[in-house]
Design a protein around this motif. Structure first.
Motif, mmCIF file in Angstrom:
data_model
loop_
_atom_site.group_PDB
_atom_site.id
_atom_site.type_symbol
_atom_site.label_atom_id
_atom_site.label_comp_id
_atom_site.label_asym_id
_atom_site.label_seq_id
_atom_site.Cartn_x
_atom_site.Cartn_y
_atom_site.Cartn_z
ATOM 1 N N TYR A 33 0.830 -1.202 0.000
ATOM 2 C CA TYR A 33 0.000 0.000 0.000
ATOM 3 C C TYR A 33 0.866 1.254 0.000
ATOM 4 O O TYR A 33 1.966 1.243 0.552
ATOM 5 C CB TYR A 33 -0.881 0.040 1.266
ATOM 6 C CG TYR A 33 -1.672 -1.215 1.517
ATOM 7 C CD1 TYR A 33 -1.099 -2.293 2.177
ATOM 8 C CD2 TYR A 33 -2.994 -1.309 1.100
ATOM 9 C CE1 TYR A 33 -1.831 -3.450 2.400
ATOM 10 C CE2 TYR A 33 -3.732 -2.463 1.329
ATOM 11 C CZ TYR A 33 -3.139 -3.523 1.975
ATOM 12 O OH TYR A 33 -3.869 -4.675 2.203
ATOM 13 N N TYR A 48 -3.033 0.613 -3.900
ATOM 14 C CA TYR A 48 -2.726 -0.640 -3.240
ATOM 15 C C TYR A 48 -2.636 -1.745 -4.274
ATOM 16 O O TYR A 48 -3.163 -1.625 -5.387
ATOM 17 C CB TYR A 48 -3.750 -0.984 -2.148
ATOM 18 C CG TYR A 48 -5.169 -1.142 -2.634
ATOM 19 C CD1 TYR A 48 -6.006 -0.040 -2.757
ATOM 20 C CD2 TYR A 48 -5.689 -2.400 -2.924
ATOM 21 C CE1 TYR A 48 -7.308 -0.168 -3.191
ATOM 22 C CE2 TYR A 48 -7.004 -2.545 -3.353
ATOM 23 C CZ TYR A 48 -7.807 -1.426 -3.481
ATOM 24 O OH TYR A 48 -9.098 -1.560 -3.912
ATOM 25 N N GLY B 96 -11.876 -6.294 2.651
ATOM 26 C CA GLY B 96 -11.742 -6.631 1.243
ATOM 27 C C GLY B 96 -10.348 -6.336 0.751
ATOM 28 O O GLY B 96 -9.391 -6.373 1.501
ATOM 29 N N ALA B 97 -10.238 -6.015 -0.508
ATOM 30 C CA ALA B 97 -8.927 -5.808 -1.099
ATOM 31 C C ALA B 97 -8.380 -4.415 -0.857
ATOM 32 O O ALA B 97 -7.215 -4.162 -1.119
ATOM 33 C CB ALA B 97 -9.003 -6.064 -2.594
ATOM 34 N N ASP B 98 -9.190 -3.511 -0.363
ATOM 35 C CA ASP B 98 -8.725 -2.136 -0.223
ATOM 36 C C ASP B 98 -7.959 -1.934 1.080
ATOM 37 O O ASP B 98 -7.864 -2.823 1.909
ATOM 38 C CB ASP B 98 -9.894 -1.157 -0.334
ATOM 39 C CG ASP B 98 -11.003 -1.455 0.649
ATOM 40 O OD1 ASP B 98 -11.942 -0.657 0.730
ATOM 41 O OD2 ASP B 98 -10.925 -2.504 1.316
ATOM 42 N N GLY B 99 -7.415 -0.732 1.235
ATOM 43 C CA GLY B 99 -6.589 -0.449 2.400
ATOM 44 C C GLY B 99 -7.402 0.028 3.579
ATOM 45 O O GLY B 99 -8.619 -0.050 3.612
#
Lengths: 113, 112
Positions: A33, A48, B96-99
């Motif tokens: 990230y 990311y 999920g896939a996000d930060g």
């Protein structure tokens, strides 16, 4: 937090120049990230990546680009299109997705004049 | 998307007293809530985290509580010490896939 490195620690550039920030990890983490931190603010997600050759835009991706050609590396390019590039940039990695601990690098402080 | 609000922005307590920092989140699907400590010019360090299937977690002088119904979670530091002085950030993730989505931080000051 050992095992994730960023270079350089301080970076100075003239307005209008593109600049690339390095991020390397040897933790064998899948996800990486990029966050931006401004004074008095929390961290905001730029980009990311969950796997090699794949990456997604975060909340503030405009004016930035990334690549993920290797699992260990996730460089960030700050382009001349970024209106306010001066900030503290933090790279992070996690074993697998955002529901796991994220380990941060030491950060790069970018100053654009 | 997710929105995380954190209060207070500055907290000053006497050494030895307790400190409480509170955060609210907007996305009911969020299921992971870490807390980070950041000293001036340094990287954020994870100090404790909690998942949505747990209501409370403790680690020595630090504890975190989560109220999923109200969508808020709190950091509790007991017997504060000078080395606890730092900026603390809460964050939330939907898993999920996000930060992570971060709060804006709390500057904790421990008065001697």
């Amino acid at each position: 937090d050992g095992g994730i490195t960023q270079s350089p620690k301080y970076l100075f550039r003239k307005e209008g120049q593109n600049v690339t920030l390095s991020c390397e990890q040897n933790l064998n983490h899948d996800a990486m990230y990029w966050y931006r931190q401004d004074p008095g603010q929390g961290l905001r997600l730029i980009y990311y990546s969950q796997i090699v050759n794949d990456f997604q835009k975060g909340d503030i991706a405009e004016g930035y680009s990334v690549s993920r050609e290797k699992k260990e590396s996730f460089p960030l390019t700050v382009t001349s299109a970024q209106k306010n590039p001066t900030a503290f940039y933090l790279c992070a990695s996690s074993p697998m997705g955002a529901s796991y601990e994220q380990y941060f690098g030491p950060g790069t402080r970018l100053t654009v004049t | 998307g997710e929105n995380v609000e954190q209060h207070p922005s500055t907290l000053s307590v006497q050494e030895g007293d307790s400190a409480v920092i509170k955060c609210t989140y907007s996305d009911s699907a969020s299921n992971y809530f870490p807390w980070y400590k950041q000293e001036l010019g340094k990287r954020p360090q994870l100090i404790i985290d909690i998942r949505s299937n747990v209501g409370e977690k403790k680690d020595q002088r630090i504890a975190v509580t989560l109220n999923k119904t109200a969508k808020h979670f709190s950091l509790h530091i007991t017997e504060t010490q000078p080395e606890d002085s730092a900026v603390y950030f809460c964050a939330a993730s939907g898993g999920g896939a996000d930060g992570l989505t971060f709060g804006k931080g709390t500057h904790l000051i421990i008065q001697p």
